[in-house]
Each structure stands twice: as C-alpha cells, then as structure tokens.
Design a protein around this motif. Structure first.
Motif, PDB file in Angstrom:
ATOM      1  N   VAL A 191       0.852  -1.181   0.000  1.00  0.00           N
ATOM      2  CA  VAL A 191       0.000   0.000   0.000  1.00  0.00           C
ATOM      3  C   VAL A 191       0.892   1.236   0.000  1.00  0.00           C
ATOM      4  N   TYR A 192       0.583   2.173  -0.878  1.00  0.00           N
ATOM      5  CA  TYR A 192       1.350   3.401  -1.005  1.00  0.00           C
ATOM      6  C   TYR A 192       0.430   4.581  -0.691  1.00  0.00           C
ATOM      7  N   SER A 193       0.998   5.562  -0.003  1.00  0.00           N
ATOM      8  CA  SER A 193       0.202   6.709   0.431  1.00  0.00           C
ATOM      9  C   SER A 193       0.854   8.016   0.051  1.00  0.00           C
ATOM     10  N   VAL A 194       0.031   9.006  -0.174  1.00  0.00           N
ATOM     11  CA  VAL A 194       0.453  10.384  -0.403  1.00  0.00           C
ATOM     12  C   VAL A 194      -0.392  11.238   0.521  1.00  0.00           C
ATOM     13  N   GLY A 195       0.246  12.248   1.079  1.00  0.00           N
ATOM     14  CA  GLY A 195      -0.464  13.155   1.981  1.00  0.00           C
ATOM     15  C   GLY A 195       0.371  13.400   3.216  1.00  0.00           C
ATOM     16  N   GLY A 196       0.675  14.649   3.490  1.00  0.00           N
ATOM     17  CA  GLY A 196       1.484  14.986   4.651  1.00  0.00           C
ATOM     18  C   GLY A 196       2.964  14.952   4.345  1.00  0.00           C
ATOM     19  N   THR A 197       3.753  15.146   5.391  1.00  0.00           N
ATOM     20  CA  THR A 197       5.205  15.183   5.211  1.00  0.00           C
ATOM     21  C   THR A 197       5.740  13.766   4.994  1.00  0.00           C
ATOM     22  N   ARG A 198       6.881  13.715   4.325  1.00  0.00           N
ATOM     23  CA  ARG A 198       7.519  12.442   4.009  1.00  0.00           C
ATOM     24  C   ARG A 198       9.028  12.656   3.882  1.00  0.00           C
ATOM     25  N   ASP A 199       9.775  11.563   3.794  1.00  0.00           N
ATOM     26  CA  ASP A 199      11.233  11.646   3.702  1.00  0.00           C
ATOM     27  C   ASP A 199      11.714  12.144   2.346  1.00  0.00           C
ATOM     28  N   THR A 241      -0.766  12.836 -16.577  1.00  0.00           N
ATOM     29  CA  THR A 241      -0.730  13.978 -15.670  1.00  0.00           C
ATOM     30  C   THR A 241       0.300  13.634 -14.605  1.00  0.00           C
ATOM     31  N   ASN A 242       1.271  14.516 -14.408  1.00  0.00           N
ATOM     32  CA  ASN A 242       2.300  14.319 -13.389  1.00  0.00           C
ATOM     33  C   ASN A 242       2.151  15.399 -12.330  1.00  0.00           C
ATOM     34  N   VAL A 243       2.069  14.963 -11.072  1.00  0.00           N
ATOM     35  CA  VAL A 243       1.928  15.884  -9.953  1.00  0.00           C
ATOM     36  C   VAL A 243       3.214  15.821  -9.134  1.00  0.00           C
ATOM     37  N   LEU A 244       3.901  16.957  -9.022  1.00  0.00           N
ATOM     38  CA  LEU A 244       5.142  17.034  -8.244  1.00  0.00           C
ATOM     39  C   LEU A 244       4.800  17.555  -6.858  1.00  0.00           C
ATOM     40  N   ILE A 245       5.163  16.771  -5.827  1.00  0.00           N
ATOM     41  CA  ILE A 245       4.821  17.084  -4.438  1.00  0.00           C
ATOM     42  C   ILE A 245       6.102  17.090  -3.614  1.00  0.00           C
ATOM     43  N   ASP A 246       6.326  18.175  -2.879  1.00  0.00           N
ATOM     44  CA  ASP A 246       7.563  18.268  -2.089  1.00  0.00           C
ATOM     45  C   ASP A 246       7.468  17.448  -0.798  1.00  0.00           C
ATOM     46  N   LYS A 247       8.557  17.435  -0.027  1.00  0.00           N
ATOM     47  CA  LYS A 247       8.624  16.633   1.199  1.00  0.00           C
ATOM     48  C   LYS A 247       7.620  17.088   2.254  1.00  0.00           C
ATOM     49  N   ASN A 248       7.150  18.324   2.155  1.00  0.00           N
ATOM     50  CA  ASN A 248       6.163  18.827   3.107  1.00  0.00           C
ATOM     51  C   ASN A 248       4.736  18.488   2.704  1.00  0.00           C
ATOM     52  N   GLY A 249       4.585  17.814   1.565  1.00  0.00           N
ATOM     53  CA  GLY A 249       3.259  17.433   1.104  1.00  0.00           C
ATOM     54  C   GLY A 249       2.563  18.508   0.297  1.00  0.00           C
ATOM     55  N   VAL A 250       3.319  19.536  -0.126  1.00  0.00           N
ATOM     56  CA  VAL A 250       2.749  20.644  -0.888  1.00  0.00           C
ATOM     57  C   VAL A 250       2.991  20.404  -2.377  1.00  0.00           C
ATOM     58  N   ILE A 251       1.957  20.613  -3.175  1.00  0.00           N
ATOM     59  CA  ILE A 251       2.086  20.452  -4.624  1.00  0.00           C
ATOM     60  C   ILE A 251       2.961  21.569  -5.166  1.00  0.00           C
ATOM     61  N   SER A 252       4.008  21.183  -5.863  1.00  0.00           N
ATOM     62  CA  SER A 252       4.901  22.141  -6.495  1.00  0.00           C
ATOM     63  C   SER A 252       4.378  22.511  -7.878  1.00  0.00           C
ATOM     64  N   GLU A 253       3.920  21.476  -8.601  1.00  0.00           N
ATOM     65  CA  GLU A 253       3.454  21.718  -9.965  1.00  0.00           C
ATOM     66  C   GLU A 253       2.626  20.535 -10.445  1.00  0.00           C
TER      67      GLU A 253
END
Length: 187
Positions: free
Chosen positions: A65-73, A154-166
């Motif tokens: 299971v893979y997750s997105v949302g919140g901070t990560r390494d 569609t490619n979504v770039l998300i930083d380590k803080n969980g914020v969408i960059s682009e």
C-alpha cells in the motif's frame, strides 16, 4: 433541588459550552494563518500548486500500500497514466530512468486510472515497459478525480512537506522534467 433549578443549570451549562466552542472555533483559523506565516507552508488542501496534496492510499501491483499526503522523507511524483495513451507509452522508459537516477530524493508512483482503462492492458503495459517504480490501480478513478484529472499523462510534483509544487499536463522532455525534479528536491 427542584426541576426549575435543574433546568436552569442545564441551560446555563449548555450556553457556556457553546460559548467556549465558538471561541475555540474562531481561534483556529488565526492559528492556521500564524502557522502558514511562520513556516511558509499551506494549510489548505487541493489539486493546485501551493496547496497540500489531497491524501490517498492505494494498493500497488505487488500488494503493497502506497500513500500520499502529509510530510515524508522524499519528494514524490504522482504519474497518472493509461495503457492506450501514446504519450504515456513514450514517457514510461524516461520515468524508469528518472526513478533510478533520483531514487535517493524522489519517489515516483505510477497510477493507472483503471476507470478509463482495462486492468489486463495496464498489467501488460507494466510488463512491456518493465516499470520499476511502484504502480497502483485507481479502479474507480477516485484519486484521479481528487486531482481534477483531465488528461493522460498527468504528473503531480509534491515536495517533502506534502505541498504540490506543480501539476504537469501531458509530457515534457526528459531535460525539462529533470530541471523541475532538481528544483523540487533541493533542500
């Protein structure tokens, strides 16, 4: 204690509770604004650059299971694709190479939007292009909808803080995509 006094005490306790709840609720947006000012991080969630990425968890093709949302390494790139999509086919080998090259600082999650595809075709796509990064199946298209998906890829770039960059609609050259990844993964 008579019934009238009990009723009055109950009403007064309810009024005090509602007053405390109102004060607490009105204080919360101010705390969020202070947090955003101090950290520069958004507290709003949505499918737009500068906002926190909508969270999700999906089972991968190998039952992890893979997750997105919140901070990560690591930063993460979410790649929405379909097996019949010619640009997705052209992009697949490049994404494999990028996943390998930037594996220390970037996770790539491939998400087949199965509601627009046929799962056996998607599984053949994964084998044909020897996809090495985790791939998942968005069977009902719920995750794609959370990101207001409209085109493939569609490619979504998300930083380590969980914020969408682009959010990138369609394909980019490898060089253009790498520039964005380098910018995304810089400390």
């Amino acid at each position: 204690m008579n019934a009238v006094k009990k009723r009055n005490l109950t009403v007064m306790a309810l009024v005090i509770f509602l007053l405390i709840l109102t004060v607490w609720h009105n204080r919360e947006p101010e705390a969020a604004a202070v947090f955003q000012q101090q950290t520069g991080l958004s507290t709003r969630i949505g499918p737009q650059a500068g906002l926190l990425a909508p969270s999700f968890s999906l089972k991968g093709s190998e039952d992890s299971v893979y997750s997105v949302g919140g901070t990560r390494d690591k930063a993460v790139m979410v790649n929405f694709w379909a097996s019949w999509c010619d640009p997705c086919q052209q992009e697949a080998p490049e994404l494999n190479a990028i996943a390998e090259q930037y594996k220390e600082v970037l996770d790539i999650y491939g998400i087949n939007v199965t509601s627009y595809d046929y799962k056996p075709n998607a599984e053949r796509f994964i084998k044909k292009y020897n996809i090495t990064f985790p791939t998942m199946f968005d069977l009902k298209g719920d995750v794609f909808a959370k990101y207001n998906g409209a085109v493939f890829p569609t490619n979504v770039l998300i930083d380590k803080n969980g914020v969408i960059s682009e959010i990138i609609l369609g394909t980019l050259s490898r060089e253009e995509l790498e520039k964005k990844i380098i910018k995304l993964t810089q400390p």
